[in-house]
Write a protein that holds these residues in place. Structure first.
Motif: not given
Length: 252
Positions: A57-65
């Motif tokens: 189970q995985a989701i991708a969340v585009a994020t710039d920290v």
């Protein structure tokens, strides 16, 4: 090797490549619901698809920290998908060595924003989740990926080492806040590891030097660091592996 980590929910930053991607894959193979956070949306989308195809189970969340609002938005998206997070792995990082006299303020700022402030933003976003999880009697973990550069000095790596020393010290300080609340904090300091970090170096001399170190000493793989992360978080909840230094044998 996989571990029994079912029913846990993890956030892994820097999941587009290297240690972050390897950690996300291993956690997912061990039964963890994994949220992949990184700037490169296409890379984490592809990794999420692979994990799901393999039965995880995985989701991708585009994020710039380095973007505070983006981290807050990502945290909301993760909770909508999976609920409360009980495992956070700060693997996002950048290594940009150059002599101090070169005056590369752009590189200094990027390393500070990613390696230190970025980690702080992620910790702030999920600290409440970790504390609430532990209060419910469940295991809660914060894992920070630092570097041997936190305490071993290398010429022209002063700023990078300083950011990693800050992360190592931050981990120690957080144990005084989180430990009494049963939240574990693990700081991992790898030595030479084969990741994309070295690809960002724009100094040809230092790039060749790093390549020579790998030839002379060998290097760890990202999967070996991932294994260490999974091992640490799979211990009984009253056991905190607080500081882990891992090096290739020839570097040790």
């Amino acid at each position: 090797m996989t571990y029994e980590l079912g029913n846990r929910t993890a956030v892994v930053t820097g999941a587009a490549s290297g240690m972050g991607a390897a950690t996300a894959e291993l956690l997912a193979a061990s039964g963890v619901r994994v949220a992949l956070l990184a700037r490169r949306a296409d890379r984490i989308a592809g990794l999420a698809e692979k994990i799901v195809a393999d039965g995880g189970q995985a989701i991708a969340v585009a994020t710039d920290v380095t973007d505070s609002a983006a981290v807050t938005s990502a945290a909301d998206a993760v909770r909508r998908a999976y609920g409360r997070v009980d495992l956070v792995v700060n693997a996002a990082g950048v290594m940009l060595p150059n002599p101090i006299a070169a005056g590369r303020e752009d590189e200094w700022q990027r390393m500070i924003d990613t390696n230190v402030t970025g980690a702080l933003r992620v910790i702030r976003a999920f600290a409440g989740d970790l504390i609430d999880t532990a209060a419910d009697g469940r295991t809660a973990d914060l894992v920070n990926i630092s570097s041997i550069g936190a305490h071993v000095t290398f010429p022209d790596y002063a700023v990078y080492g300083a950011t990693k020393a800050a992360l190592t010290h931050l981990s120690a300080g957080l144990r005084t806040e989180f430990g009494p609340r049963d939240v574990r904090v693990t700081n991992i300091e790898p030595g030479l590891t084969d990741t994309e970090l070295g690809h960002h170096i724009d100094n040809p001399t230092l790039s060749r030097q790093l390549g020579g170190m790998f030839e002379a000493l060998g290097g760890l793989s990202a999967a070996e660091i991932a294994d260490l992360v999974a091992y640490a978080v799979s211990r009984p909840r009253h056991v905190n592996l607080r500081q882990l230094v891992v090096l290739p044998t020839r570097q040790a």
